[in-house]
Design a protein around this motif. Structure first.
Motif, PDB file in Angstrom:
ATOM      1  N   GLY A  29       0.810  -1.206   0.000  1.00 41.43           N
ATOM      2  CA  GLY A  29       0.000   0.000   0.000  1.00 41.43           C
ATOM      3  C   GLY A  29       0.843   1.255   0.000  1.00 41.43           C
ATOM      4  N   GLU A  30       0.148   2.367   0.046  1.00 41.18           N
ATOM      5  CA  GLU A  30       0.804   3.662  -0.101  1.00 41.18           C
ATOM      6  C   GLU A  30       0.180   4.684   0.844  1.00 41.18           C
ATOM      7  OE1 GLU A  30       2.028   5.404  -4.133  1.00 41.18           O
ATOM      8  OE2 GLU A  30       0.059   6.294  -3.738  1.00 41.18           O
ATOM      9  N   ILE A  31       1.037   5.485   1.439  1.00 44.33           N
ATOM     10  CA  ILE A  31       0.608   6.607   2.273  1.00 44.33           C
ATOM     11  C   ILE A  31       1.132   7.867   1.613  1.00 44.33           C
ATOM     12  CG2 ILE A  31       0.771   7.709   4.542  1.00 44.33           C
ATOM     13  CD1 ILE A  31       1.431   4.871   5.670  1.00 44.33           C
ATOM     14  N   ARG A  32       0.231   8.818   1.375  1.00 41.79           N
ATOM     15  CA  ARG A  32       0.626  10.100   0.789  1.00 41.79           C
ATOM     16  C   ARG A  32       0.290  11.211   1.768  1.00 41.79           C
ATOM     17  NH1 ARG A  32       1.775  10.748  -4.645  1.00 41.79           N
ATOM     18  NH2 ARG A  32       1.789   8.784  -5.773  1.00 41.79           N
ATOM     19  N   LEU A  33       1.258  12.094   1.968  1.00 42.35           N
ATOM     20  CA  LEU A  33       1.087  13.254   2.828  1.00 42.35           C
ATOM     21  C   LEU A  33       1.328  14.479   1.962  1.00 42.35           C
ATOM     22  CD1 LEU A  33       0.597  14.162   5.758  1.00 42.35           C
ATOM     23  CD2 LEU A  33       3.070  14.078   6.095  1.00 42.35           C
ATOM     24  N   ASP A  34       0.316  15.320   1.831  1.00 44.06           N
ATOM     25  CA  ASP A  34       0.385  16.476   0.931  1.00 44.06           C
ATOM     26  C   ASP A  34       0.789  16.063  -0.483  1.00 44.06           C
ATOM     27  OD1 ASP A  34      -0.443  18.553   2.595  1.00 44.06           O
ATOM     28  OD2 ASP A  34       1.557  18.764   3.470  1.00 44.06           O
ATOM     29  N   GLY A  35       0.324  14.901  -0.907  1.00 39.73           N
ATOM     30  CA  GLY A  35       0.584  14.418  -2.256  1.00 39.73           C
ATOM     31  C   GLY A  35       1.873  13.637  -2.432  1.00 39.73           C
ATOM     32  N   ALA A  36       2.770  13.702  -1.472  1.00 42.89           N
ATOM     33  CA  ALA A  36       4.051  12.997  -1.579  1.00 42.89           C
ATOM     34  C   ALA A  36       3.968  11.654  -0.866  1.00 42.89           C
ATOM     35  CB  ALA A  36       5.169  13.838  -0.975  1.00 42.89           C
ATOM     36  N   VAL A  37       4.502  10.614  -1.491  1.00 39.61           N
ATOM     37  CA  VAL A  37       4.526   9.292  -0.870  1.00 39.61           C
ATOM     38  C   VAL A  37       5.486   9.330   0.312  1.00 39.61           C
ATOM     39  CG1 VAL A  37       5.122   6.858  -1.204  1.00 39.61           C
ATOM     40  CG2 VAL A  37       3.965   8.114  -3.030  1.00 39.61           C
ATOM     41  N   VAL A  38       5.019   8.834   1.465  1.00 39.85           N
ATOM     42  CA  VAL A  38       5.855   8.758   2.660  1.00 39.85           C
ATOM     43  C   VAL A  38       5.821   7.331   3.186  1.00 39.85           C
ATOM     44  CG1 VAL A  38       5.539  11.184   3.301  1.00 39.85           C
ATOM     45  CG2 VAL A  38       3.994   9.470   4.231  1.00 39.85           C
ATOM     46  N   ALA A  39       6.918   6.933   3.812  1.00 40.10           N
ATOM     47  CA  ALA A  39       7.011   5.603   4.418  1.00 40.10           C
ATOM     48  C   ALA A  39       7.886   5.708   5.655  1.00 40.10           C
ATOM     49  CB  ALA A  39       7.583   4.601   3.422  1.00 40.10           C
ATOM     50  N   PRO A  40       7.347   6.319   6.725  1.00 38.65           N
ATOM     51  CA  PRO A  40       8.170   6.508   7.925  1.00 38.65           C
ATOM     52  C   PRO A  40       8.677   5.185   8.482  1.00 38.65           C
ATOM     53  CG  PRO A  40       5.866   7.073   8.367  1.00 38.65           C
ATOM     54  CD  PRO A  40       5.979   6.787   6.916  1.00 38.65           C
ATOM     55  N   ARG A  41       9.981   5.150   8.762  1.00 39.68           N
ATOM     56  CA  ARG A  41      10.606   3.932   9.279  1.00 39.68           C
ATOM     57  C   ARG A  41      10.710   3.939  10.793  1.00 39.68           C
ATOM     58  NH1 ARG A  41      15.530   4.607   5.336  1.00 39.68           N
ATOM     59  NH2 ARG A  41      15.097   6.669   6.116  1.00 39.68           N
ATOM     60  N   SER A  42      10.274   5.033  11.416  1.00 39.86           N
ATOM     61  CA  SER A  42      10.297   5.130  12.876  1.00 39.86           C
ATOM     62  C   SER A  42       9.318   6.215  13.295  1.00 39.86           C
ATOM     63  CB  SER A  42      11.704   5.490  13.366  1.00 39.86           C
ATOM     64  OG  SER A  42      12.025   6.812  12.986  1.00 39.86           O
ATOM     65  N   THR A  43       8.986   6.225  14.581  1.00 36.38           N
ATOM     66  CA  THR A  43       8.084   7.272  15.076  1.00 36.38           C
ATOM     67  C   THR A  43       8.773   8.635  14.993  1.00 36.38           C
ATOM     68  OG1 THR A  43       8.796   6.788  17.338  1.00 36.38           O
ATOM     69  CG2 THR A  43       6.772   5.735  16.586  1.00 36.38           C
ATOM     70  N   GLY A  44      10.093   8.666  15.184  1.00 30.91           N
ATOM     71  CA  GLY A  44      10.835   9.922  15.062  1.00 30.91           C
ATOM     72  C   GLY A  44      10.760  10.474  13.653  1.00 30.91           C
ATOM     73  N   GLU A  45      10.906   9.597  12.675  1.00 32.89           N
ATOM     74  CA  GLU A  45      10.816  10.031  11.276  1.00 32.89           C
ATOM     75  C   GLU A  45       9.404  10.511  10.952  1.00 32.89           C
ATOM     76  OE1 GLU A  45      11.226   7.837   7.030  1.00 32.89           O
ATOM     77  OE2 GLU A  45      12.935   7.536   8.387  1.00 32.89           O
ATOM     78  N   ALA A  46       8.401   9.840  11.495  1.00 30.88           N
ATOM     79  CA  ALA A  46       7.014  10.271  11.286  1.00 30.88           C
ATOM     80  C   ALA A  46       6.797  11.651  11.899  1.00 30.88           C
ATOM     81  CB  ALA A  46       6.040   9.257  11.891  1.00 30.88           C
ATOM     82  N   GLN A  47       7.352  11.889  13.082  1.00 25.57           N
ATOM     83  CA  GLN A  47       7.216  13.205  13.717  1.00 25.57           C
ATOM     84  C   GLN A  47       7.880  14.285  12.882  1.00 25.57           C
ATOM     85  OE1 GLN A  47       8.643  12.617  17.727  1.00 25.57           O
ATOM     86  NE2 GLN A  47       6.632  12.005  18.448  1.00 25.57           N
ATOM     87  N   GLU A  48       9.006  13.976  12.276  1.00 22.14           N
ATOM     88  CA  GLU A  48       9.670  14.949  11.395  1.00 22.14           C
ATOM     89  C   GLU A  48       8.787  15.295  10.199  1.00 22.14           C
ATOM     90  OE1 GLU A  48      13.503  13.374  10.370  1.00 22.14           O
ATOM     91  OE2 GLU A  48      14.183  13.391  12.459  1.00 22.14           O
ATOM     92  N   LEU A  49       7.955  14.338   9.780  1.00 20.90           N
ATOM     93  CA  LEU A  49       7.019  14.577   8.677  1.00 20.90           C
ATOM     94  C   LEU A  49       5.766  15.315   9.137  1.00 20.90           C
ATOM     95  CD1 LEU A  49       7.233  11.068   6.976  1.00 20.90           C
ATOM     96  CD2 LEU A  49       8.058  13.228   6.004  1.00 20.90           C
TER      97      LEU A  49
END
Length: 157
Positions: free
Chosen positions: A57-77
């Motif tokens: 599957g795919e997650i898009r944030l503001d149209g850009a594909v994102v695939a956070p590999r950690s909660t820290g990376e998700a927070q940066e997004l």
């Protein structure tokens, strides 16, 4: 769309936790995830926040594909989570909870005045005028939730 999820799938040994999940969220919208225990609500949130990696599957944030590999990376997004159970320290002050790990310093020492000002500034946008020098545990669960939300937003911004 601010957030778009397409065909998100997550399996665990012997369990299909998420099966082709699709979801859209526009800026300013509020959604609720409802379902029985085991329906996949927490798994979906954990995939969004980088705690789990989806299998497909795919997650898009503001149209850009994102695939956070950690909660820290998700927070940066800009993706953060506030759980139903308050995940803060009730024996620390509101200011200490809000600034934990990012305490303002002066001459190498934690600045109490700076921390108080920082915490009050973080709560200002929520219309919450409380004494940030009081222990968090002395406040109602509702106030604690607002503090948790303010912290999550600050960490994600």
């Amino acid at each position: 769309m601010l957030l778009t999820i397409r065909s998100l799938t997550k399996t665990f040994p012997g369990t299909l936790a998420l099966d082709d999940v699709r979801f859209d969220l526009a800026a300013g919208e509020v959604h609720a995830l409802l379902g029985e225990n085991g329906a996949g609500k927490s798994t979906l949130i954990k995939c969004l926040t980088g705690a789990y990696r989806p299998d497909a599957g795919e997650i898009r944030l503001d149209g850009a594909v994102v695939a956070p590999r950690s909660t820290g990376e998700a927070q940066e997004l800009g993706i953060g989570t506030v759980y139903q159970e308050v995940n803060l320290l009730p024996n620390l002050t509101v200011a200490q909870n809000l600034c934990f790990g990012r305490e303002p310093r002066r001459f190498g020492l934690v600045s109490s005045c700076g921390m108080k000002a920082m915490a009050e500034g973080m709560l200002d946008g929520y219309g919450l005028d409380i004494d940030v020098s009081r222990d968090l545990g002395t406040y109602s669960v509702a106030i604690q939730q607002i503090v948790a939300i303010a912290r999550a937003v600050a960490l994600s911004g």
